[in-house]
Design an enzyme around this catalytic site. Structure first.
Site, PDB file in Angstrom:
ATOM      1  N   ASN A 121      37.263  37.193  44.892  1.00 62.29           N
ATOM      2  CA  ASN A 121      38.639  37.331  44.419  1.00 62.29           C
ATOM      3  C   ASN A 121      39.146  38.681  44.914  1.00 62.29           C
ATOM      4  O   ASN A 121      38.788  39.715  44.374  1.00 62.29           O
ATOM      5  CB  ASN A 121      38.636  37.260  42.878  1.00 62.29           C
ATOM      6  CG  ASN A 121      40.003  37.557  42.288  1.00 62.29           C
ATOM      7  OD1 ASN A 121      40.995  37.627  43.007  1.00 62.29           O
ATOM      8  ND2 ASN A 121      40.048  37.729  40.968  1.00 62.29           N
ATOM      9  N   TRP A 122      39.939  38.626  45.966  1.00 61.68           N
ATOM     10  CA  TRP A 122      40.373  39.880  46.597  1.00 61.68           C
ATOM     11  C   TRP A 122      41.461  40.593  45.804  1.00 61.68           C
ATOM     12  O   TRP A 122      41.813  41.730  46.115  1.00 61.68           O
ATOM     13  CB  TRP A 122      40.869  39.608  48.027  1.00 61.68           C
ATOM     14  CG  TRP A 122      39.813  39.094  48.963  1.00 61.68           C
ATOM     15  CD1 TRP A 122      38.483  38.869  48.677  1.00 61.68           C
ATOM     16  CD2 TRP A 122      39.991  38.738  50.332  1.00 61.68           C
ATOM     17  NE1 TRP A 122      37.838  38.396  49.785  1.00 61.68           N
ATOM     18  CE2 TRP A 122      38.738  38.306  50.825  1.00 61.68           C
ATOM     19  CE3 TRP A 122      41.087  38.729  51.197  1.00 61.68           C
ATOM     20  CZ2 TRP A 122      38.557  37.871  52.145  1.00 61.68           C
ATOM     21  CZ3 TRP A 122      40.912  38.295  52.506  1.00 61.68           C
ATOM     22  CH2 TRP A 122      39.657  37.885  52.964  1.00 61.68           C
ATOM     23  N   HIS A 132      42.926  33.841  35.161  1.00 58.06           N
ATOM     24  CA  HIS A 132      42.267  35.145  35.251  1.00 58.06           C
ATOM     25  C   HIS A 132      42.841  36.068  34.174  1.00 58.06           C
ATOM     26  O   HIS A 132      44.047  36.036  33.894  1.00 58.06           O
ATOM     27  CB  HIS A 132      42.462  35.751  36.644  1.00 58.06           C
ATOM     28  CG  HIS A 132      41.553  36.908  36.888  1.00 58.06           C
ATOM     29  ND1 HIS A 132      41.815  38.152  36.364  1.00 58.06           N
ATOM     30  CD2 HIS A 132      40.375  37.013  37.549  1.00 58.06           C
ATOM     31  CE1 HIS A 132      40.828  38.972  36.711  1.00 58.06           C
ATOM     32  NE2 HIS A 132      39.940  38.303  37.424  1.00 58.06           N
ATOM     33  N   GLU A 161      34.158  35.262  32.568  1.00 56.92           N
ATOM     34  CA  GLU A 161      34.344  36.668  32.933  1.00 56.92           C
ATOM     35  C   GLU A 161      34.673  37.480  31.686  1.00 56.92           C
ATOM     36  O   GLU A 161      35.842  37.500  31.244  1.00 56.92           O
ATOM     37  CB  GLU A 161      35.499  36.813  33.927  1.00 56.92           C
ATOM     38  CG  GLU A 161      35.286  36.084  35.229  1.00 56.92           C
ATOM     39  CD  GLU A 161      36.114  36.695  36.348  1.00 56.92           C
ATOM     40  OE1 GLU A 161      35.505  37.142  37.327  1.00 56.92           O
ATOM     41  OE2 GLU A 161      37.336  36.761  36.228  1.00 56.92           O
ATOM     42  N   GLY A 221      35.639  44.945  36.774  1.00 55.43           N
ATOM     43  CA  GLY A 221      36.031  46.174  37.456  1.00 55.43           C
ATOM     44  C   GLY A 221      35.568  47.449  36.765  1.00 55.43           C
ATOM     45  O   GLY A 221      36.038  48.538  37.087  1.00 55.43           O
ATOM     46  N   SER A 252      31.808  42.722  37.497  1.00 59.60           N
ATOM     47  CA  SER A 252      30.925  43.756  38.063  1.00 59.60           C
ATOM     48  C   SER A 252      29.654  43.179  38.688  1.00 59.60           C
ATOM     49  O   SER A 252      28.579  43.783  38.586  1.00 59.60           O
ATOM     50  CB  SER A 252      30.588  44.823  37.009  1.00 59.60           C
ATOM     51  OG  SER A 252      31.769  45.499  36.606  1.00 59.60           O
ATOM     52  N   GLY A 279      35.531  43.445  43.202  1.00 58.30           N
ATOM     53  CA  GLY A 279      35.316  44.631  44.042  1.00 58.30           C
ATOM     54  C   GLY A 279      34.318  44.436  45.172  1.00 58.30           C
ATOM     55  O   GLY A 279      34.599  44.772  46.332  1.00 58.30           O
TER      56      GLY A 279
HETATM   57  P1  PGA Z   1      34.880  42.659  39.581  1.00 57.92           P
HETATM   58  O1  PGA Z   1      36.025  41.564  39.312  1.00 57.92           O
HETATM   59  O2  PGA Z   1      33.772  41.972  40.330  1.00 57.92           O
HETATM   60  O3  PGA Z   1      35.546  43.736  40.364  1.00 57.92           O
HETATM   61  O4  PGA Z   1      34.402  43.118  38.226  1.00 57.92           O
HETATM   62  C1  PGA Z   1      35.711  40.250  38.973  1.00 57.92           C
HETATM   63  C2  PGA Z   1      36.959  39.425  38.793  1.00 57.92           C
HETATM   64  O5  PGA Z   1      37.938  39.916  38.227  1.00 57.92           O
HETATM   65  O6  PGA Z   1      37.010  38.240  39.198  1.00 57.92           O
END
Ligand code: PGA
Length: 255
Positions: A9-10, A97, A169, A175, A214, A236
């Site tokens: 997911n960019w 999301h 998630e 993040g 993460s 990320g």
């Molecule tokens: P992250 O984001 O890997 O940067 O924690 C995951 C996401 O929001 O899909």
């Protein structure tokens, strides 16, 4: 046997140069990797370029997107339709999301409508659910996830989850570098599957449940070793070809 799906997911990141470098790198890194579906969700403006780069690399990568609206055409200024995404070869579309739930006030019911709209248009929802830190600390994780899933089941029936992807998630892990432990994630994934199984065991058995929050090359294998974790939604770490490919390879090896 569920085939793992690792999706990048960019978010709001990209430029023509970055998209070209990232996908060219991924095309190389994923050479010969089997046993995992690898998908990317670029910002909408770069879906066209991504489609061409993926094709040039022999279609090893599945194209996705980060959102859809609820109409295929008409007087909806600024919107983007499922038909348009399909026109560019995108199949796996992220909805629900936590960033959209929070910054765009998307409710459970609205996300459920998007879910049905994608299915009606032959696209695969990557349906994100997850609890906030406060809900986690209050011991409400399972209840929150069940409520978010029930919004889809109650409106469209449990069969709507056939051939769909759920991404668990925890919001506090997105993040932040504060990933859920593999054991905790497994416990929640099992509870999500059990919740669906109460309605239909066969639907629960086939549904892909990704972990997201993460995920990095360093912790990826620990998730994929869990029986109910069928891949990952990666933010990320999906912006770097080597890191993202390492996560995809970990999934291919574990399953
Ligand atoms: P992250 O984001 O890997 O940067 O924690 C995951 C996401 O929001 O899909």
């Amino acid at each position: 046997m569920r085939r793992p799906v690792v999706m990048g997911n960019w978010k709001l990141n990209g430029s023509k140069t970055m998209v070209t470098e990232l996908l060219t790198g991924l095309n190389e890194e994923l050479e010969g990797v089997t046993g995992v579906d690898v998908a990317v969700a670029p910002p909408a403006l770069y879906v066209d370029l991504a489609e061409r780069l993926i094709e040039a690399g022999g279609n090893k990568i599945i194209l996705g997107a980060q959102n859809t609206d609820l109409h295929n055409s008409g007087a909806y200024t600024g919107d983007m339709s499922a038909e348009m995404l399909k026109d560019f070869g995108a199949t796996h579309i992220i909805i629900g999301h936590s960033e959209r739930r929070e910054y765009h006030n998307e409710s459970d019911e609205f996300v459920a409508q998007k879910f049905a709209f994608l299915k009606k248009n032959g696209l695969k929802p990557v349906f994100c659910i997850g609890e906030s830190e406060a809900q986690n600390e209050a011991g409400e994780t399972e209840t929150v996830c069940a409520r978010q899933i029930d919004a889809v089941i109650n409106a469209h029936g449990v069969e709507a989850l056939n051939d769909a992807i759920i991404a668990y998630e925890p919001i506090w892990a997105i993040g932040t570098g504060k990933a859920a432990t593999a054991d905790d994630a497994q416990r929640i994934h099992a509870s999500i599957r059990a919740h669906i199984a109460k309605k239909d065991a066969a639907v629960a058995e086939q549904v892909i449940i990704q972990y997201g929050g993460s995920v990095k090359p360093e912790n990826a294998a620990s998730y994929f070793a869990q029986p109910d974790i069928d891949g990952a939604l990666v933010g990320g770490a999906s912006l770097d070809a080597k890191s993202f490919a390492a996560i995809a390879k970990a999934a291919a090896e574990a399953k």
